[in-house]
Scaffold this motif. Structure first.
Motif, PDB file in Angstrom:
ATOM      1  N   PRO A 149       0.750  -1.157  -0.074  1.00  0.00           N
ATOM      2  CA  PRO A 149       0.188   0.073   0.194  1.00  0.00           C
ATOM      3  C   PRO A 149       0.642   1.275  -0.078  1.00  0.00           C
ATOM      4  CG  PRO A 149      -0.844  -1.477   1.591  1.00  0.00           C
ATOM      5  CD  PRO A 149       0.451  -2.011   1.340  1.00  0.00           C
TER       6      PRO A 149
ATOM      7  N   TRP B 182       4.303  -5.436  -3.560  1.00  0.00           N
ATOM      8  CA  TRP B 182       3.504  -6.371  -3.072  1.00  0.00           C
ATOM      9  C   TRP B 182       4.285  -7.560  -2.789  1.00  0.00           C
ATOM     10  CZ3 TRP B 182      -0.896  -4.370  -1.197  1.00  0.00           C
ATOM     11  CH2 TRP B 182      -1.503  -3.338  -1.956  1.00  0.00           C
TER      12      TRP B 182
ATOM     13  N   ARG C 127       0.133  -9.672   0.891  1.00  0.00           N
ATOM     14  CA  ARG C 127      -0.913  -8.692   0.951  1.00  0.00           C
ATOM     15  C   ARG C 127      -2.070  -9.372   1.946  1.00  0.00           C
ATOM     16  NH1 ARG C 127      -2.106  -6.919  -4.532  1.00  0.00           N
ATOM     17  NH2 ARG C 127      -0.476  -7.285  -6.157  1.00  0.00           N
TER      18      ARG C 127
ATOM     19  N   THR D  42      -3.360  -9.314   5.967  1.00  0.00           N
ATOM     20  CA  THR D  42      -3.244  -8.980   7.218  1.00  0.00           C
ATOM     21  C   THR D  42      -2.539 -10.583   7.955  1.00  0.00           C
ATOM     22  OG1 THR D  42      -5.291  -9.636   8.050  1.00  0.00           O
ATOM     23  CG2 THR D  42      -4.835  -7.406   7.672  1.00  0.00           C
TER      24      THR D  42
ATOM     25  N   ARG E 290      -4.547  -3.420  10.312  1.00  0.00           N
ATOM     26  CA  ARG E 290      -5.317  -2.880   9.245  1.00  0.00           C
ATOM     27  C   ARG E 290      -5.072  -1.238   9.281  1.00  0.00           C
ATOM     28  NH1 ARG E 290     -10.954  -6.241  10.075  1.00  0.00           N
ATOM     29  NH2 ARG E 290     -10.355  -7.961   8.773  1.00  0.00           N
TER      30      ARG E 290
ATOM     31  N   PHE F  40      -3.188  -0.153   6.008  1.00  0.00           N
ATOM     32  CA  PHE F  40      -4.252   0.521   5.279  1.00  0.00           C
ATOM     33  C   PHE F  40      -5.057   1.473   5.753  1.00  0.00           C
ATOM     34  CE2 PHE F  40      -4.689  -4.275   4.984  1.00  0.00           C
ATOM     35  CZ  PHE F  40      -4.028  -4.601   3.657  1.00  0.00           C
TER      36      PHE F  40
END
Length: 302
Positions: A47, A52, A55, A57, A175, A179
């Motif tokens: 992110p 990547w 990907r 959690t 998270r 994110f």
């Protein structure tokens, strides 16, 4: 014998040794922080930098676009919620389970979990500031976390969903960090405040169902902390003060007279190795496949 000579003979050998450096007393702690940052960084690279490598959690992830890994507890909740699991999810859960079954389930807590630095900070502040907690000297039974684990699985069955993951501070914090989603900082702050002000080591030591599950998973682990040089112990108490689960130390360290092995085999041990860091007498070390039976206190040096 003169008085001065008699006095010298009473000085423990350990007091004559030069103090170890901060680095030697913190090596395992720094290694754990590096491990936690590395795991978190693998997820953040996508992110934040477009690279990547991982990907998702810790609950469910994909490494290098090929290997799908699943938290075994998430997989178990999914089954309790009566949802079918894809074969890749089952394989991923099995891989993770085998790794922690070998290394000790609660090594996850010390080396991977992003909440661990939060609870360690609370413990350090509480000790440094000499804060008194609301619970005083009272301690709930540590088996309470197994009841919380059972409740999490029961809720998954009743609600038909992976219920715990909507509340899990580990997932919420990751998270948020990866994110930018809301909720993680609040969950981490709640755990921090609980450990700092209410119950010392309260979350990980008494309530967290993830730690309870991984402890059960690693009951037959091959990797253990062992008090191989317990005859050197000077009863300074440093290992008990830094250990997040101090009840696991006494049988291995002081159980020679009762025939107890020096191996710490309790499922509660998180393999943080802080006892190794702080022990100037080099009593402890990490062993792979240690002997399970009683053994001599005069084991060779670390």
């Amino acid at each position: 014998m003169t008085r001065s000579a008699e006095t010298r003979t009473r000085v423990p050998a350990s007091t004559l040794r030069p103090a170890r450096s901060w680095w030697r007393r913190s090596r395992w702690l720094l290694a754990r922080r590096a491990s936690q940052l590395l795991v978190l960084g693998l997820f953040m690279l996508g992110p934040w930098a477009g690279l990547w490598l991982a990907r998702g959690t810790l609950a469910s992830s994909e490494l290098l676009g090929v290997l799908r890994l699943t938290d075994p507890l998430v997989a178990l909740q999914t089954l309790f919620a009566r949802h079918a699991l894809e074969s890749s999810m089952l394989v991923g859960a099995a891989i993770v389970a085998v790794v922690y079954a070998i290394t000790g389930g609660r090594s996850y807590c010390a080396w991977v979990c992003p909440i661990n630095p939060v609870t360690d900070l609370a413990a350090w502040l509480r000790t440094t500031l000499r804060l008194r907690t609301l619970c005083g000297g009272a301690r709930p039974d540590r088996r309470l976390r197994y009841a919380v684990l059972g409740l999490a699985l029961a809720l998954s069955a009743l609600l038909g969903s992976v219920a715990w993951e909507t509340l899990n501070p580990i997932t919420l914090l990751q998270r948020t960090l990866v994110f930018g989603l809301a909720g993680g900082y609040g969950a981490a702050l709640a755990v921090f405040a609980f450990d700092l002000l209410v119950l010392p080591r309260g979350w990980c030591g008494h309530l967290c169902p993830v730690g309870a599950f991984y402890g059960l998973l690693g009951r037959a682990a091959l990797l253990h902390v062992s008090a191989v040089q317990r005859d050197r112990c000077t009863a300074c108490g440093d290992c008990f003060r830094v250990c997040p689960e101090p009840q696991v130390i006494a049988p291995a360290l002081h159980g020679a007279a009762k025939g107890h092995s020096p191996v710490i085999r309790s499922a509660d041990c998180i393999r943080c190795a802080r006892c190794i860091d702080v022990c100037d007498e080099a009593v402890f070390r990490i062993e792979l496949l240690p002997r399970s039976g009683p053994r001599s206190d005069s084991v060779s040096g670390p």
